[in-house]
Scaffold this motif. Sequence first.
Motif, PDB file in Angstrom:
ATOM      1  N   MET A  32      52.716 -31.950 -38.587  1.00  0.00           N
ATOM      2  CA  MET A  32      52.896 -31.575 -39.896  1.00  0.00           C
ATOM      3  C   MET A  32      53.749 -30.066 -40.210  1.00  0.00           C
ATOM      4  SD  MET A  32      49.280 -32.298 -41.320  1.00  0.00           S
ATOM      5  CE  MET A  32      48.619 -33.719 -42.165  1.00  0.00           C
ATOM      6  N   PHE A  33      53.565 -29.589 -39.065  1.00  0.00           N
ATOM      7  CA  PHE A  33      54.273 -28.225 -39.026  1.00  0.00           C
ATOM      8  C   PHE A  33      55.298 -28.027 -38.057  1.00  0.00           C
ATOM      9  CE2 PHE A  33      49.777 -27.931 -40.431  1.00  0.00           C
ATOM     10  CZ  PHE A  33      49.905 -27.355 -41.926  1.00  0.00           C
ATOM     11  N   ASN A  34      56.243 -26.969 -38.162  1.00  0.00           N
ATOM     12  CA  ASN A  34      57.307 -26.631 -37.365  1.00  0.00           C
ATOM     13  C   ASN A  34      56.905 -25.598 -36.411  1.00  0.00           C
ATOM     14  OD1 ASN A  34      59.770 -26.916 -36.072  1.00  0.00           O
ATOM     15  ND2 ASN A  34      60.689 -25.617 -37.549  1.00  0.00           N
ATOM     16  N   LEU A  35      55.681 -25.877 -35.744  1.00  0.00           N
ATOM     17  CA  LEU A  35      55.308 -24.448 -34.832  1.00  0.00           C
ATOM     18  C   LEU A  35      55.094 -25.100 -33.390  1.00  0.00           C
ATOM     19  CD1 LEU A  35      52.438 -23.263 -37.301  1.00  0.00           C
ATOM     20  CD2 LEU A  35      54.835 -22.326 -36.808  1.00  0.00           C
ATOM     21  N   ALA A  36      54.895 -24.218 -32.563  1.00  0.00           N
ATOM     22  CA  ALA A  36      54.520 -24.685 -31.204  1.00  0.00           C
ATOM     23  C   ALA A  36      53.122 -25.124 -31.001  1.00  0.00           C
ATOM     24  CB  ALA A  36      54.892 -23.421 -30.418  1.00  0.00           C
ATOM     25  N   GLN A  37      52.940 -25.922 -30.184  1.00  0.00           N
ATOM     26  CA  GLN A  37      51.453 -26.499 -29.926  1.00  0.00           C
ATOM     27  C   GLN A  37      50.508 -25.216 -29.641  1.00  0.00           C
ATOM     28  OE1 GLN A  37      49.944 -29.342 -29.769  1.00  0.00           O
ATOM     29  NE2 GLN A  37      48.188 -28.463 -29.576  1.00  0.00           N
ATOM     30  N   SER A  38      50.986 -24.228 -28.918  1.00  0.00           N
ATOM     31  CA  SER A  38      50.203 -22.987 -28.653  1.00  0.00           C
ATOM     32  C   SER A  38      49.891 -22.346 -30.011  1.00  0.00           C
ATOM     33  CB  SER A  38      50.770 -22.039 -27.705  1.00  0.00           C
ATOM     34  OG  SER A  38      51.892 -21.622 -28.170  1.00  0.00           O
ATOM     35  N   THR A  39      50.756 -22.345 -30.738  1.00  0.00           N
ATOM     36  CA  THR A  39      50.513 -21.594 -32.040  1.00  0.00           C
ATOM     37  C   THR A  39      49.337 -22.510 -33.074  1.00  0.00           C
ATOM     38  OG1 THR A  39      52.621 -20.514 -31.836  1.00  0.00           O
ATOM     39  CG2 THR A  39      51.567 -20.494 -34.267  1.00  0.00           C
ATOM     40  N   ILE A  40      49.530 -23.578 -33.090  1.00  0.00           N
ATOM     41  CA  ILE A  40      48.744 -24.499 -33.572  1.00  0.00           C
ATOM     42  C   ILE A  40      47.459 -24.433 -33.138  1.00  0.00           C
ATOM     43  CG2 ILE A  40      47.963 -27.030 -34.257  1.00  0.00           C
ATOM     44  CD1 ILE A  40      50.535 -26.252 -35.876  1.00  0.00           C
ATOM     45  N   SER A  41      47.239 -24.276 -31.782  1.00  0.00           N
ATOM     46  CA  SER A  41      45.900 -24.246 -31.360  1.00  0.00           C
ATOM     47  C   SER A  41      45.304 -22.778 -31.596  1.00  0.00           C
ATOM     48  CB  SER A  41      46.116 -24.195 -29.616  1.00  0.00           C
ATOM     49  OG  SER A  41      46.485 -25.599 -29.313  1.00  0.00           O
ATOM     50  N   HIS A  42      46.062 -21.772 -31.691  1.00  0.00           N
ATOM     51  CA  HIS A  42      45.485 -20.478 -32.093  1.00  0.00           C
ATOM     52  C   HIS A  42      45.061 -20.698 -33.303  1.00  0.00           C
ATOM     53  CE1 HIS A  42      45.278 -16.024 -32.643  1.00  0.00           C
ATOM     54  NE2 HIS A  42      46.071 -16.488 -33.644  1.00  0.00           N
ATOM     55  N   HIS A  43      45.867 -21.235 -34.349  1.00  0.00           N
ATOM     56  CA  HIS A  43      45.230 -21.235 -35.826  1.00  0.00           C
ATOM     57  C   HIS A  43      44.281 -22.218 -35.887  1.00  0.00           C
ATOM     58  CE1 HIS A  43      48.609 -18.764 -37.358  1.00  0.00           C
ATOM     59  NE2 HIS A  43      49.489 -19.951 -37.226  1.00  0.00           N
ATOM     60  N   ILE A  44      44.029 -23.230 -35.230  1.00  0.00           N
ATOM     61  CA  ILE A  44      42.841 -24.064 -35.114  1.00  0.00           C
ATOM     62  C   ILE A  44      41.592 -23.364 -34.617  1.00  0.00           C
ATOM     63  CG2 ILE A  44      41.929 -26.169 -34.251  1.00  0.00           C
ATOM     64  CD1 ILE A  44      44.449 -27.475 -34.914  1.00  0.00           C
ATOM     65  N   ASN A  45      41.835 -22.760 -33.714  1.00  0.00           N
ATOM     66  CA  ASN A  45      40.886 -21.837 -32.865  1.00  0.00           C
ATOM     67  C   ASN A  45      40.204 -20.811 -33.660  1.00  0.00           C
ATOM     68  OD1 ASN A  45      40.627 -23.214 -30.462  1.00  0.00           O
ATOM     69  ND2 ASN A  45      42.072 -21.971 -29.315  1.00  0.00           N
ATOM     70  N   GLN A  46      41.081 -20.047 -34.422  1.00  0.00           N
ATOM     71  CA  GLN A  46      40.497 -19.238 -35.299  1.00  0.00           C
ATOM     72  C   GLN A  46      39.650 -19.579 -36.691  1.00  0.00           C
ATOM     73  OE1 GLN A  46      40.969 -15.680 -35.375  1.00  0.00           O
ATOM     74  NE2 GLN A  46      41.752 -16.500 -33.223  1.00  0.00           N
ATOM     75  N   LEU A  47      39.882 -20.949 -36.987  1.00  0.00           N
ATOM     76  CA  LEU A  47      39.253 -21.445 -38.028  1.00  0.00           C
ATOM     77  C   LEU A  47      37.850 -22.186 -37.190  1.00  0.00           C
ATOM     78  CD1 LEU A  47      42.425 -23.572 -39.772  1.00  0.00           C
ATOM     79  CD2 LEU A  47      40.797 -21.545 -40.695  1.00  0.00           C
ATOM     80  N   VAL A  48      37.947 -22.507 -36.115  1.00  0.00           N
ATOM     81  CA  VAL A  48      36.762 -23.058 -35.344  1.00  0.00           C
ATOM     82  C   VAL A  48      35.870 -21.978 -35.073  1.00  0.00           C
ATOM     83  CG1 VAL A  48      35.965 -24.021 -33.326  1.00  0.00           C
ATOM     84  CG2 VAL A  48      38.091 -25.164 -34.687  1.00  0.00           C
ATOM     85  N   GLU A  49      36.315 -20.888 -34.603  1.00  0.00           N
ATOM     86  CA  GLU A  49      35.329 -19.703 -34.467  1.00  0.00           C
ATOM     87  C   GLU A  49      34.834 -19.064 -35.570  1.00  0.00           C
ATOM     88  OE1 GLU A  49      37.677 -16.907 -32.111  1.00  0.00           O
ATOM     89  OE2 GLU A  49      37.956 -18.439 -30.368  1.00  0.00           O
ATOM     90  N   ALA A  50      35.708 -19.374 -36.660  1.00  0.00           N
ATOM     91  CA  ALA A  50      34.925 -18.700 -38.023  1.00  0.00           C
ATOM     92  C   ALA A  50      33.937 -19.773 -38.617  1.00  0.00           C
ATOM     93  CB  ALA A  50      36.139 -18.504 -38.912  1.00  0.00           C
ATOM     94  N   ASP A  51      33.942 -20.890 -37.957  1.00  0.00           N
ATOM     95  CA  ASP A  51      32.796 -21.921 -38.423  1.00  0.00           C
ATOM     96  C   ASP A  51      33.395 -22.533 -39.628  1.00  0.00           C
ATOM     97  OD1 ASP A  51      30.990 -22.191 -36.478  1.00  0.00           O
ATOM     98  OD2 ASP A  51      29.872 -20.403 -37.156  1.00  0.00           O
ATOM     99  N   LEU A  52      34.613 -22.849 -39.801  1.00  0.00           N
ATOM    100  CA  LEU A  52      35.222 -23.319 -41.243  1.00  0.00           C
ATOM    101  C   LEU A  52      35.421 -24.994 -40.533  1.00  0.00           C
ATOM    102  CD1 LEU A  52      37.566 -20.559 -42.398  1.00  0.00           C
ATOM    103  CD2 LEU A  52      35.159 -21.366 -43.526  1.00  0.00           C
ATOM    104  N   LEU A  53      35.481 -25.176 -39.251  1.00  0.00           N
ATOM    105  CA  LEU A  53      35.945 -26.420 -38.849  1.00  0.00           C
ATOM    106  C   LEU A  53      35.142 -26.892 -37.582  1.00  0.00           C
ATOM    107  CD1 LEU A  53      40.009 -26.347 -38.164  1.00  0.00           C
ATOM    108  CD2 LEU A  53      38.649 -27.158 -40.355  1.00  0.00           C
ATOM    109  N   HIS A  54      34.911 -28.018 -37.738  1.00  0.00           N
ATOM    110  CA  HIS A  54      34.098 -28.761 -36.675  1.00  0.00           C
ATOM    111  C   HIS A  54      35.099 -29.163 -35.766  1.00  0.00           C
ATOM    112  CE1 HIS A  54      30.168 -28.690 -38.409  1.00  0.00           C
ATOM    113  NE2 HIS A  54      30.372 -29.286 -39.355  1.00  0.00           N
ATOM    114  N   ALA A  55      35.059 -29.102 -34.307  1.00  0.00           N
ATOM    115  CA  ALA A  55      35.925 -29.735 -33.603  1.00  0.00           C
ATOM    116  C   ALA A  55      34.999 -30.558 -32.452  1.00  0.00           C
ATOM    117  CB  ALA A  55      36.552 -28.473 -32.727  1.00  0.00           C
ATOM    118  N   GLU A  56      35.835 -31.592 -32.049  1.00  0.00           N
ATOM    119  CA  GLU A  56      35.417 -32.661 -31.186  1.00  0.00           C
ATOM    120  C   GLU A  56      36.497 -33.080 -30.239  1.00  0.00           C
ATOM    121  OE1 GLU A  56      34.306 -37.170 -32.326  1.00  0.00           O
ATOM    122  OE2 GLU A  56      32.433 -35.878 -32.628  1.00  0.00           O
TER     123      GLU A  56
END
Length: 96
Positions: A44-68
């Motif tokens: 969906m985004f024109n970003l590197a995989q590592s950048t996407i992972s960083h953003h998602i990890n921030q959301l997961v660590e903030a308890d805004l997302l569940h990860a599985e």
Amino acid sequence: MNTTLDDKKVEKISKALSDPYRIKIMQAIREEKDWLQCQVIKEMFNLAQSTISHHINQLVEADLLHAEKDGRHARYKINKKGVRDYVSYLNDFSKK
């Protein structure tokens, strides 16, 4: 005052939501009925995989997302309780 969130937690959530890409990721995941695969988010985004992972990890660590883990892949969905707690905290500012 909402006591389910401490100041550190509010700060972490606020920082996680301070990036426009993270908000867009949250919106994309919200549109799904169930889990959203990480690969779909990356496409969906024109970003590197590592950048996407960083953003998602921030959301997961903030308890805004569940990860599985789904085999070798990861998938995500909104943590509705985490979002509700944060909204409730913010709503307390408008009382009185």
